[in-house]
Design a protein around this motif. Structure first.
Motif, PDB file in Angstrom:
ATOM      1  N   PRO A   1     -32.256  38.893  42.384  1.00  0.00           N
ATOM      2  CA  PRO A   1     -32.115  40.023  43.664  1.00  0.00           C
ATOM      3  C   PRO A   1     -31.085  41.073  43.234  1.00  0.00           C
ATOM      4  N   GLY A   2     -29.968  40.301  43.154  1.00  0.00           N
ATOM      5  CA  GLY A   2     -28.801  41.444  42.918  1.00  0.00           C
ATOM      6  C   GLY A   2     -29.029  42.617  41.929  1.00  0.00           C
ATOM      7  N   ILE A   3     -29.105  41.907  40.739  1.00  0.00           N
ATOM      8  CA  ILE A   3     -29.342  42.954  39.470  1.00  0.00           C
ATOM      9  C   ILE A   3     -30.535  43.887  39.851  1.00  0.00           C
ATOM     10  N   SER A   4     -31.627  43.391  40.452  1.00  0.00           N
ATOM     11  CA  SER A   4     -32.888  44.033  40.612  1.00  0.00           C
ATOM     12  C   SER A   4     -32.709  45.132  41.797  1.00  0.00           C
ATOM     13  N   ASN A   5     -31.665  44.770  42.614  1.00  0.00           N
ATOM     14  CA  ASN A   5     -31.296  45.935  43.750  1.00  0.00           C
ATOM     15  C   ASN A   5     -30.709  47.149  43.143  1.00  0.00           C
ATOM     16  N   LEU A   6     -29.412  46.572  42.056  1.00  0.00           N
ATOM     17  CA  LEU A   6     -28.690  47.566  41.410  1.00  0.00           C
ATOM     18  C   LEU A   6     -29.674  48.478  40.551  1.00  0.00           C
ATOM     19  N   LEU A   7     -30.749  47.920  39.911  1.00  0.00           N
ATOM     20  CA  LEU A   7     -31.555  48.645  39.129  1.00  0.00           C
ATOM     21  C   LEU A   7     -32.574  49.754  39.954  1.00  0.00           C
TER      22      LEU A   7
END
Ligand code: ADP
Ligand code: NA
Length: 330
Positions: free
Chosen positions: A241-247
């Motif tokens: 979820p963290g990386i996906s949010n940044l992307l």
């Protein structure tokens, strides 16, 4: 053919808007200016249904308007104004209150929730009649569409009922508005808690990117964003979820498809992504921050823009109110 009229009220807000408000809502409001006739109203009359500090309310009202202007709400293509500057809102609310059933108003669940929260002593008649004022806001402008979240759906139903009731009793006067469901908008998550939506009511400030944050603060917040123990920059909201949010943020700010971002970051570290993302976000927010501060420091210019909005709104609102007064026998 005329563009649909969209009415949207926003509460005078204490803090700076955050990236979720901006990417999830404001960017769309700005884009909509080419397609609809938007009426954006800072609802200070609604704000006093709970106890307010006068100086704070005055600042918050201006600050909210300043951020919308700075983010690209155009005072020509939109009608942006402060509710209390147009007396027709309060005047129509009175007339509508006389065709609103006491029992009908008593069924509003938001009132029940709010009065339970504030307690009997702090529960005012103004809080009770809030939905009638909201109906007046909408009906004054022949509004076609009202963007509403779930919490306002019942109030829009009341608005539609009141419009229909007035029309059948006194003759065709009000357009019956519809709910507007915006196309799918970006949904931004907290940088520290990427399974929760970024929100002003977040427990901690460090996961909340504010429009008015200093660029160094924004960079720091992205740098310390929560990610995961892998090293792969891959879009997978369920497990990353963290990386996906940044992307998601990156893609929304730059317009670059997520697949292209995954490709260009293949083999690179999370630190690179965070650093680049902070840069693109700062680049996007800097002019908004600068313009907001400029407007807050130049009261004459902000007053001029808000007076212009109030003039445009009043011209339309007064015409409708005159018709209403005539029909009820004034
Ligand atoms: P908050 O959740 O911070 O209290 P509001 O409820 O005042 O924000 O929402 C104002 C607008 O911003 C609404 O249109 C809402 O849908 C949008 N919005 C708020 N938070 C986010 C988010 N994290 N992502 C996308 N849109 C958001
Ligand atoms: Na909220």
């Amino acid at each position: 053919t005329a563009r649909p009229i969209v009415f949207s009220g926003m509460q005078p807000s204490s803090g700076s808007l955050h990236l979720g408000n901006y990417l999830g809502a404001l960017v769309n409001w700005v884009a909509l200016q080419d397609e609809v006739d938007p009426i954006y109203c800072v609802v200070d009359l609604h704000a006093i249904t709970v106890a307010q500090d006068p100086a704070e309310l005055r600042t918050q009202t201006r600050f909210t308007a300043a951020q919308y202007l700075a983010a690209g709400i155009d005072p020509e293509r939109s009608t942006l104004f402060v509710q209390s500057h147009v007396p027709a809102h309060a005047e129509l609310a009175w007339v509508l209150s006389t065709i609103t059933g006491f029992g009908e108003a008593s069924r509003m669940t938001q009132f029940k929730d709010k009065s339970a929260r504030h307690g009997a002593e702090a529960t005012t008649v103004g809080l009770f009649t809030y939905p009638v004022l909201m109906a007046a806001d909408i009906l004054l402008y022949d509004t076609n569409l009202v963007p509403v979240g779930d919490d306002q759906r019942q109030h829009l139903e009341l608005t539609r009922d009141l419009a229909g009731r007035f029309n059948s009793r006194f003759g065709e006067t009000f357009r019956v508005p519809e709910a507007y469901i915006p196309e799918e908008a970006a949904r931004i998550y907290d940088l520290q808690d990427p399974t929760s939506k970024m929100s002003k009511s977040a427990a901690s400030d460090s996961g909340l990117v504010r429009l008015l944050d200093d660029p160094a603060v924004t960079a720091k917040k992205f740098k310390s964003a929560v990610t995961d123990a892998e090293r792969e920059i891959r879009y997978d909201p369920a497990t990353k979820p963290g990386i996906s949010n940044l992307l998601d943020i990156y893609s929304t700010v730059t317009g670059t498809p997520i697949a292209d971002l995954e490709q260009s970051y293949a083999g690179r570290g999370y630190g690179d992504l965070k650093k680049d993302l902070a840069e693109v976000v700062v680049e996007r927010l800097s002019p908004i921050r600068a313009r907001t501060l400029e407007l807050m420091e130049d009261p004459a210019e902000l007053d001029r823009l808000l007076a212009h909005g109030a003039d445009k709104a009043a011209e339309r609102a007064e015409r409708k109110l005159a018709d209403v007064y005539d029909r009820v026998g004034f």
